[in-house]
Design an enzyme around this catalytic site. Structure first.
Site, PDB file in Angstrom:
ATOM      1  NE  ARG A 118      44.262 -48.395 -18.108  1.00 42.51           N
ATOM      2  CZ  ARG A 118      44.811 -48.603 -19.287  1.00 42.51           C
ATOM      3  NH1 ARG A 118      46.125 -48.647 -19.407  1.00 42.51           N
ATOM      4  NH2 ARG A 118      44.066 -48.777 -20.355  1.00 42.51           N
ATOM      5  CE  LYS A 140      36.153 -38.021   0.846  1.00 40.00           C
ATOM      6  NZ  LYS A 140      34.990 -37.421   1.524  1.00 40.00           N
ATOM      7  CD  GLU A 182      36.224 -27.749   5.286  1.00 41.29           C
ATOM      8  OE1 GLU A 182      35.817 -28.567   6.133  1.00 41.29           O
ATOM      9  OE2 GLU A 182      35.849 -27.776   4.087  1.00 41.29           O
ATOM     10  CE  LYS A 224      40.869 -35.016   5.060  1.00 40.24           C
ATOM     11  NZ  LYS A 224      40.349 -34.210   3.993  1.00 40.24           N
ATOM     12  CD  GLU A 234      33.025 -40.123   2.869  1.00 38.60           C
ATOM     13  OE1 GLU A 234      33.955 -39.347   2.636  1.00 38.60           O
ATOM     14  OE2 GLU A 234      31.846 -39.857   2.612  1.00 38.60           O
ATOM     15  NE  ARG A 238      38.323 -39.002   3.689  1.00 34.96           N
ATOM     16  CZ  ARG A 238      39.355 -38.912   2.890  1.00 34.96           C
ATOM     17  NH1 ARG A 238      40.073 -39.997   2.621  1.00 34.96           N
ATOM     18  NH2 ARG A 238      39.719 -37.769   2.355  1.00 34.96           N
ATOM     19  CG  ASN A 242      31.586 -35.578   3.825  1.00 34.23           C
ATOM     20  OD1 ASN A 242      32.419 -34.855   3.302  1.00 34.23           O
ATOM     21  ND2 ASN A 242      31.466 -36.857   3.544  1.00 34.23           N
ATOM     22  CG  HIS A 245      31.251 -30.918   3.694  1.00 35.49           C
ATOM     23  ND1 HIS A 245      31.589 -30.547   4.967  1.00 35.49           N
ATOM     24  CD2 HIS A 245      32.367 -30.719   2.940  1.00 35.49           C
ATOM     25  CE1 HIS A 245      32.861 -30.144   4.984  1.00 35.49           C
ATOM     26  NE2 HIS A 245      33.350 -30.235   3.769  1.00 35.49           N
ATOM     27  CG  HIS A 249      28.848 -30.294  -1.130  1.00 38.26           C
ATOM     28  ND1 HIS A 249      29.216 -31.618  -1.068  1.00 38.26           N
ATOM     29  CD2 HIS A 249      29.970 -29.588  -0.901  1.00 38.26           C
ATOM     30  CE1 HIS A 249      30.513 -31.704  -0.806  1.00 38.26           C
ATOM     31  NE2 HIS A 249      30.993 -30.490  -0.696  1.00 38.26           N
ATOM     32  CG  HIS A 262      34.265 -25.969   0.216  1.00 33.41           C
ATOM     33  ND1 HIS A 262      33.268 -26.855  -0.143  1.00 33.41           N
ATOM     34  CD2 HIS A 262      34.973 -26.592   1.199  1.00 33.41           C
ATOM     35  CE1 HIS A 262      33.387 -27.961   0.576  1.00 33.41           C
ATOM     36  NE2 HIS A 262      34.403 -27.825   1.392  1.00 33.41           N
TER      37      HIS A 262
HETATM   38  P1  NAD Z   1      40.529 -22.089  -3.894  1.00 32.02           P
HETATM   39  O1  NAD Z   1      41.429 -23.164  -4.295  1.00 32.02           O
HETATM   40  O2  NAD Z   1      39.570 -21.564  -4.874  1.00 32.02           O
HETATM   41  O3  NAD Z   1      41.420 -20.894  -3.334  1.00 32.02           O
HETATM   42  C1  NAD Z   1      40.787 -19.741  -2.862  1.00 32.02           C
HETATM   43  C2  NAD Z   1      41.322 -18.467  -3.547  1.00 32.02           C
HETATM   44  O4  NAD Z   1      42.565 -18.095  -2.948  1.00 32.02           O
HETATM   45  C3  NAD Z   1      41.602 -18.605  -5.023  1.00 32.02           C
HETATM   46  O5  NAD Z   1      41.275 -17.416  -5.677  1.00 32.02           O
HETATM   47  C4  NAD Z   1      43.114 -18.824  -5.073  1.00 32.02           C
HETATM   48  O6  NAD Z   1      43.682 -18.453  -6.294  1.00 32.02           O
HETATM   49  C5  NAD Z   1      43.557 -17.929  -3.956  1.00 32.02           C
HETATM   50  N1  NAD Z   1      44.818 -18.287  -3.306  1.00 32.02           N
HETATM   51  C6  NAD Z   1      45.257 -19.515  -2.999  1.00 32.02           C
HETATM   52  N2  NAD Z   1      46.365 -19.446  -2.280  1.00 32.02           N
HETATM   53  C7  NAD Z   1      46.662 -18.136  -2.144  1.00 32.02           C
HETATM   54  C8  NAD Z   1      47.690 -17.421  -1.485  1.00 32.02           C
HETATM   55  N3  NAD Z   1      48.609 -18.052  -0.746  1.00 32.02           N
HETATM   56  N4  NAD Z   1      47.703 -16.074  -1.555  1.00 32.02           N
HETATM   57  C9  NAD Z   1      46.723 -15.426  -2.250  1.00 32.02           C
HETATM   58  N5  NAD Z   1      45.708 -16.043  -2.876  1.00 32.02           N
HETATM   59  C10 NAD Z   1      45.689 -17.386  -2.810  1.00 32.02           C
HETATM   60  O7  NAD Z   1      39.670 -22.500  -2.606  1.00 32.02           O
HETATM   61  P2  NAD Z   1      40.002 -23.348  -1.298  1.00 32.02           P
HETATM   62  O8  NAD Z   1      39.161 -22.783  -0.248  1.00 32.02           O
HETATM   63  O9  NAD Z   1      41.462 -23.480  -1.073  1.00 32.02           O
HETATM   64  O10 NAD Z   1      39.476 -24.811  -1.678  1.00 32.02           O
HETATM   65  C11 NAD Z   1      38.119 -25.055  -1.926  1.00 32.02           C
HETATM   66  C12 NAD Z   1      37.997 -26.324  -2.742  1.00 32.02           C
HETATM   67  O11 NAD Z   1      38.538 -27.403  -2.000  1.00 32.02           O
HETATM   68  C13 NAD Z   1      36.589 -26.669  -3.088  1.00 32.02           C
HETATM   69  O12 NAD Z   1      36.511 -27.030  -4.439  1.00 32.02           O
HETATM   70  C14 NAD Z   1      36.291 -27.866  -2.213  1.00 32.02           C
HETATM   71  O13 NAD Z   1      35.347 -28.738  -2.782  1.00 32.02           O
HETATM   72  C15 NAD Z   1      37.632 -28.501  -2.114  1.00 32.02           C
HETATM   73  N6  NAD Z   1      37.803 -29.346  -0.924  1.00 32.02           N
HETATM   74  C16 NAD Z   1      38.288 -30.582  -1.109  1.00 32.02           C
HETATM   75  C17 NAD Z   1      38.509 -31.408  -0.020  1.00 32.02           C
HETATM   76  C18 NAD Z   1      39.132 -32.745  -0.210  1.00 32.02           C
HETATM   77  O14 NAD Z   1      39.169 -33.527   0.744  1.00 32.02           O
HETATM   78  N7  NAD Z   1      39.683 -33.047  -1.360  1.00 32.02           N
HETATM   79  C19 NAD Z   1      38.229 -30.946   1.273  1.00 32.02           C
HETATM   80  C20 NAD Z   1      37.738 -29.660   1.426  1.00 32.02           C
HETATM   81  C21 NAD Z   1      37.524 -28.863   0.308  1.00 32.02           C
HETATM   82  N1  GLY Z   2      36.843 -33.227   3.308  1.00 35.18           N
HETATM   83  C1  GLY Z   2      36.224 -34.488   3.458  1.00 35.18           C
HETATM   84  C2  GLY Z   2      37.173 -35.633   3.417  1.00 35.18           C
HETATM   85  O1  GLY Z   2      38.351 -35.477   3.169  1.00 35.18           O
HETATM   86  O2  GLY Z   2      36.769 -36.733   3.606  1.00 35.18           O
END
Ligand code: NAD
Ligand code: GLY
Length: 360
Positions: A118, A140, A182, A224, A234, A238, A242, A245, A249, A262
């Site tokens: 939890r 998030k 972003e 942010k 949100e 907030r 998006n 997005h 998405h 992404h």
């Molecule tokens: P990812 O986590 O897939 O990383 C991208 C690639 O880079 C992967 O292959 C990873 O292994 C590699 N990598 C990571 N760090 C590295 C480094 N320092 N050196 C070499 N390789 C490295 O992708 P991302 O772009 O970081 O994140 C995308 C995800 O984030 C999506 O799922 C998206 O929905 C999510 N997201 C979430 C929020 C939120 O607010 N929680 C906001 C934006 C995006």
């Molecule tokens: N990336 C969207 C949020 O954090 O709200």
């Protein structure tokens, strides 16, 4: 080192930004409240950076959980590996999870932390530009469902975010550009001066100029943190985060998770939002071109995939989290640096935008 604060009352936490932070063991240890920690990473990042964390974890009961790498593994089945790891090794509710990786690792670790027994503590150590400027901040967390991106999740804030900018040295150029999407988003939402700075400095960012990257990361995190502090769950502003997005998405889901990054999908989505804002008479054609030029300069796509048709978009956009009572809301632009969330558009305007962008 720069330290920013995400101001959320008793759930406030620091964001540390700087070079060499993974070597500063006390930065991490001061935020581990219990006796134990599980590091969650993936098969690409762990060989590069896990060793750097081990000295800090010596005085704790610690273990690692290495996930497969890729957006296609951001699902409930793979998430279960984290729970199994925690249970097999008798990690209790005082355990801290440490997310070492990009947004996929961060979102999954955060959701495991939100739900294990939890709710337990977690720490974000983002290693992609995208995770540094967006996903590690704001709490998030979640995973994808085959029918919709990030549809299963929770709000759960970390104890701190540690951004070691040196980790960007190993990130490939395509991923760096995806993170820049972003970054550009913040300029478009409510920071026109930052948009202008990005127009001037995009070449430096692509050349990985350390000062330019540090500035862009700090300014993005400031943006942010301010929005999250004002609207953590949100209920209002907030949703501006998006921008791009809803279209994006749809591209990620429609093309199969992992095929479009992404950030790439968000870039194209922001272009589509700009086109739609123009069609509604809110921004002029020059501004649309300014958006296109900056995205292209950042080596990001501005055209949707040829494989998708308008009805694919409409179907996928209908499951967006901003849909309320069956009404789709979109984040659109009144100007560069002035976004709004609105349902004030006709189906025809949306269809025309899709047709225009898909024909381009
Ligand atoms: P990812 O986590 O897939 O990383 C991208 C690639 O880079 C992967 O292959 C990873 O292994 C590699 N990598 C990571 N760090 C590295 C480094 N320092 N050196 C070499 N390789 C490295 O992708 P991302 O772009 O970081 O994140 C995308 C995800 O984030 C999506 O799922 C998206 O929905 C999510 N997201 C979430 C929020 C939120 O607010 N929680 C906001 C934006 C995006
Ligand atoms: N990336 C969207 C949020 O954090 O709200």
């Amino acid at each position: 080192m720069d330290t920013l604060k995400v101001d959320l009352g008793e759930r406030s936490y620091p964001i540390y930004i700087g070079s060499g932070l993974l070597n500063q063991t006390e930065l991490l240890t001061q935020h581990i409240q219990g006796q134990s920690a599980l590091v969650v990473s993936n098969e690409t990042i762990a060989p590069l950076y896990l060793n750097k964390l081990l000295p800090a974890l010596e005085k704790f009961k610690s273990a690692t959980c290495i996930l497969p790498d890729g957006e296609q593994y951001k699902n409930l089945e793979v998430l279960n590996q984290i729970y199994t790891n925690l249970l097999e090794q008798h990690f209790d509710r005082k355990t801290t999870l440490i997310a070492l990786g990009g947004g996929v690792v961060g979102d999954m670790t955060g959701f495991a932390a939100a739900s294990y027994q939890r709710g337990i503590n977690f720490i974000q150590i983002p290693t992609t530009l995208l995770a540094m400027v967006d996903s590690s901040v704001g709490g998030k967390t979640g995973v994808n469902h085959p029918l919709g991106k990030n549809m299963i999740g929770a709000f759960h804030q970390p104890q701190c975010v540690i951004i070691d900018t040196d980790t960007l040295d190993t990130l490939d150029d395509r991923e760096l550009s995806a993170g820049l999407a972003e970054v550009i988003k913040y300029g478009l939402i409510n920071d026109p001066d930052f948009f202008a700075w990005l127009e001037e400095n995009m070449d430096k960012l692509l050349q990985r100029d350390k000062d330019a990257l540090a500035y862009a990361i700090r300014r993005s995190c400031e943006n942010k943190a301010a929005i999250v502090a004002a609207d953590e769950r949100e209920q209002g502003m907030r949703a501006l985060l998006n921008l791009g997005h809803t279209f994006g998405h749809a591209i990620e889901t429609g093309m199969g998770y992992g095929n479009w990054l992404h950030g790439e999908a968000v870039a194209c989505g922001m272009m589509m939002a700009a086109e739609m804002s123009h069609r509604l008479g809110w921004i002029n054609a020059d501004k649309v071109e300014d958006v296109r030029k900056l995205l292209q300069k950042a080596k990001l796509p501005t055209k949707p995939p040829e494989q998708m048709i308008a009805s694919d978009f409409l179907q996928l956009m209908a499951v967006d989290k901003k849909v309320i009572d069956g009404n789709l809301r979109l984040v659109l632009l009144k100007d560069i640096g002035k976004a709004l969330v609105t349902a004030d558009f006709s189906n025809e305007a949306l269809s025309n935008t899709l047709q225009h962008c898909l024909a381009a």
